[in-house]
Structures are given as structure tokens and as C-alpha cells.
Design a protein around this motif. Structure first.
Motif, PDB file in Angstrom:
ATOM      1  N   ARG A 154     -27.141  42.342 -25.722  1.00  0.00           N
ATOM      2  CA  ARG A 154     -27.169  41.244 -26.548  1.00  0.00           C
ATOM      3  C   ARG A 154     -27.615  40.813 -27.355  1.00  0.00           C
ATOM      4  NH1 ARG A 154     -32.489  39.101 -26.971  1.00  0.00           N
ATOM      5  NH2 ARG A 154     -33.677  40.700 -27.188  1.00  0.00           N
ATOM      6  N   LEU A 155     -27.711  41.752 -27.884  1.00  0.00           N
ATOM      7  CA  LEU A 155     -28.244  41.825 -29.457  1.00  0.00           C
ATOM      8  C   LEU A 155     -27.274  42.001 -30.379  1.00  0.00           C
ATOM      9  CD1 LEU A 155     -31.418  44.800 -29.451  1.00  0.00           C
ATOM     10  CD2 LEU A 155     -31.665  42.120 -29.794  1.00  0.00           C
ATOM     11  N   LEU A 156     -26.322  42.751 -30.316  1.00  0.00           N
ATOM     12  CA  LEU A 156     -24.772  42.726 -30.647  1.00  0.00           C
ATOM     13  C   LEU A 156     -24.357  41.131 -30.296  1.00  0.00           C
ATOM     14  CD1 LEU A 156     -23.056  45.641 -29.522  1.00  0.00           C
ATOM     15  CD2 LEU A 156     -23.953  45.482 -31.812  1.00  0.00           C
ATOM     16  N   ALA A 169     -25.564  38.940 -32.843  1.00  0.00           N
ATOM     17  CA  ALA A 169     -25.048  39.698 -34.122  1.00  0.00           C
ATOM     18  C   ALA A 169     -24.025  39.293 -34.476  1.00  0.00           C
ATOM     19  CB  ALA A 169     -25.145  40.942 -34.475  1.00  0.00           C
ATOM     20  N   GLY A 170     -23.176  38.384 -33.532  1.00  0.00           N
ATOM     21  CA  GLY A 170     -21.412  37.543 -33.514  1.00  0.00           C
ATOM     22  C   GLY A 170     -20.513  39.131 -33.077  1.00  0.00           C
ATOM     23  N   THR A 171     -20.994  40.358 -32.666  1.00  0.00           N
ATOM     24  CA  THR A 171     -20.081  41.107 -31.588  1.00  0.00           C
ATOM     25  C   THR A 171     -20.439  41.627 -30.396  1.00  0.00           C
ATOM     26  OG1 THR A 171     -19.282  43.435 -33.594  1.00  0.00           O
ATOM     27  CG2 THR A 171     -21.491  42.771 -33.102  1.00  0.00           C
ATOM     28  N   ASP A 172     -19.993  43.011 -30.405  1.00  0.00           N
ATOM     29  CA  ASP A 172     -19.817  43.054 -29.233  1.00  0.00           C
ATOM     30  C   ASP A 172     -19.538  44.727 -29.347  1.00  0.00           C
ATOM     31  OD1 ASP A 172     -16.973  44.295 -28.787  1.00  0.00           O
ATOM     32  OD2 ASP A 172     -17.093  42.229 -29.064  1.00  0.00           O
ATOM     33  N   LYS A 173     -19.716  45.645 -28.004  1.00  0.00           N
ATOM     34  CA  LYS A 173     -19.516  47.053 -27.263  1.00  0.00           C
ATOM     35  C   LYS A 173     -18.581  47.457 -28.208  1.00  0.00           C
ATOM     36  CE  LYS A 173     -18.643  46.524 -22.961  1.00  0.00           C
ATOM     37  NZ  LYS A 173     -19.717  47.078 -21.623  1.00  0.00           N
ATOM     38  N   SER A 174     -17.458  46.281 -28.457  1.00  0.00           N
ATOM     39  CA  SER A 174     -16.302  46.844 -28.819  1.00  0.00           C
ATOM     40  C   SER A 174     -15.870  47.237 -29.901  1.00  0.00           C
ATOM     41  CB  SER A 174     -15.085  46.402 -28.382  1.00  0.00           C
ATOM     42  OG  SER A 174     -15.165  45.064 -29.792  1.00  0.00           O
ATOM     43  N   LYS A 175     -16.831  47.336 -31.139  1.00  0.00           N
ATOM     44  CA  LYS A 175     -16.882  47.359 -32.991  1.00  0.00           C
ATOM     45  C   LYS A 175     -18.055  47.722 -32.871  1.00  0.00           C
ATOM     46  CE  LYS A 175     -14.444  43.398 -34.232  1.00  0.00           C
ATOM     47  NZ  LYS A 175     -14.348  42.340 -32.960  1.00  0.00           N
ATOM     48  N   ILE A 176     -18.828  49.099 -32.186  1.00  0.00           N
ATOM     49  CA  ILE A 176     -19.802  49.992 -32.587  1.00  0.00           C
ATOM     50  C   ILE A 176     -18.880  51.236 -32.919  1.00  0.00           C
ATOM     51  CG2 ILE A 176     -21.199  51.367 -31.430  1.00  0.00           C
ATOM     52  CD1 ILE A 176     -21.814  50.096 -29.178  1.00  0.00           C
ATOM     53  N   GLY A 192     -23.979  42.846 -44.392  1.00  0.00           N
ATOM     54  CA  GLY A 192     -22.552  42.309 -45.303  1.00  0.00           C
ATOM     55  C   GLY A 192     -21.733  42.405 -43.839  1.00  0.00           C
ATOM     56  N   ASP A 193     -20.817  43.060 -42.979  1.00  0.00           N
ATOM     57  CA  ASP A 193     -20.116  43.044 -41.964  1.00  0.00           C
ATOM     58  C   ASP A 193     -20.513  44.686 -41.029  1.00  0.00           C
ATOM     59  OD1 ASP A 193     -18.095  40.705 -43.195  1.00  0.00           O
ATOM     60  OD2 ASP A 193     -17.436  42.330 -43.852  1.00  0.00           O
ATOM     61  N   THR A 194     -22.027  44.737 -40.877  1.00  0.00           N
ATOM     62  CA  THR A 194     -22.529  45.772 -40.271  1.00  0.00           C
ATOM     63  C   THR A 194     -23.687  45.018 -40.198  1.00  0.00           C
ATOM     64  OG1 THR A 194     -21.433  47.622 -42.009  1.00  0.00           O
ATOM     65  CG2 THR A 194     -23.829  48.387 -40.029  1.00  0.00           C
TER      66      THR A 194
END
Length: 114
Positions: free
Chosen positions: A48-50, A53-60, A19-21
Motif C-alpha cells: 500500500r505504501l509503495l 509512493a508511485g512504485t511497487d515491490k519489484s523495485k525494493i 529523489g528516486d528513493t
């Protein structure tokens, strides 16, 4: 809902998107390095892994950090504080635990929104 596995292996995937996670496996540094270097390497792998997945650390959303020796808490935090997005710090827990080998001093596990 689809499940996407990033860098799957026979035992585990480096990350799984549902989903979105995105759920990352525990990231460690180079065995034998000091805790500062291992933390830097582990967090670079998280970045790198984020990105894959199409995201970044601001979305942790959540981070769990295991230290082989809780006495290294300050050194690990110095690296973390320089790395974490100050506008979007995640919920976080840190504890002491035996890691896969005595050469690993820190392991970082994160869950993030995509």
C-alpha cells in the motif's frame, strides 16, 4: 531535491520519498495475531505504501526484517517467499529483536526505488 512525506505524524512518517528513493517506516501486523498473519498484514502495508509512493515491490532495493523470536524465521519466510517478486528479490537481512510491544512478532522495513 524535494522530500515528500507520506502519512506524516507527530513522531514519524509512514514513508518518505527523496529523489528516486522511498524509505518506509517499520511495518507490523495486528498485535496478537500469529507471525504468519502479522507478516501478511505487514507486507500488505508495504504494498500500500509503495503504491502511494508511485512504485511497487519489484523495485525494493533492501529489506530488513525483525522477528521477536528467530524460531519464527521459517513461518515468516513462507509468507515472504509467496509475496516477494521472484524476478526482483531485494537484498535482505533478518534478525531477532525485542519489538515495540510483546504482541508484535515481526516488523518489516524496506527501501525502494521510485
Amino acid at each position: 531535491m524535494t522530500i515528500r512525506r507520506i502519512e506524516p505524524g507527530t513522531r514519524m512518517s509512514a514513508a518518505v520519498v527523496h529523489g528516486d528513493t522511498v524509505y518506509l517506516a517499520g511495518q507490523v501486523g495486528t498485535a496478537g495475531d500469529d507471525v504468519t498473519a502479522q507478516t501478511m498484514t505487514a507486507l500488505a502495508e508495504v504494498d500500500r505504501l509503495l503504491a502511494l509512493a508511485g512504485t511497487d515491490k519489484s523495485k525494493i532495493l533492501n529489506a530488513t526484517i525483525w522477528l521477536a523470536d528467530i524460531a519464527d524465521f521459517g513461518k515468516m519466510n513462507a509468507v515472504w517467499d509467496a509475496w516477494v517478486d521472484p524476478a526482483n528479490p531485494p537484498a535482505r537481512a533478518t534478525g531477532e529483536s525485542k519489538l515495540a510491544t510483546p504482541d508484535y512478532l515481526v516488523e518489516v522495513i524496506v527501501i525502494a526505488a521510485v
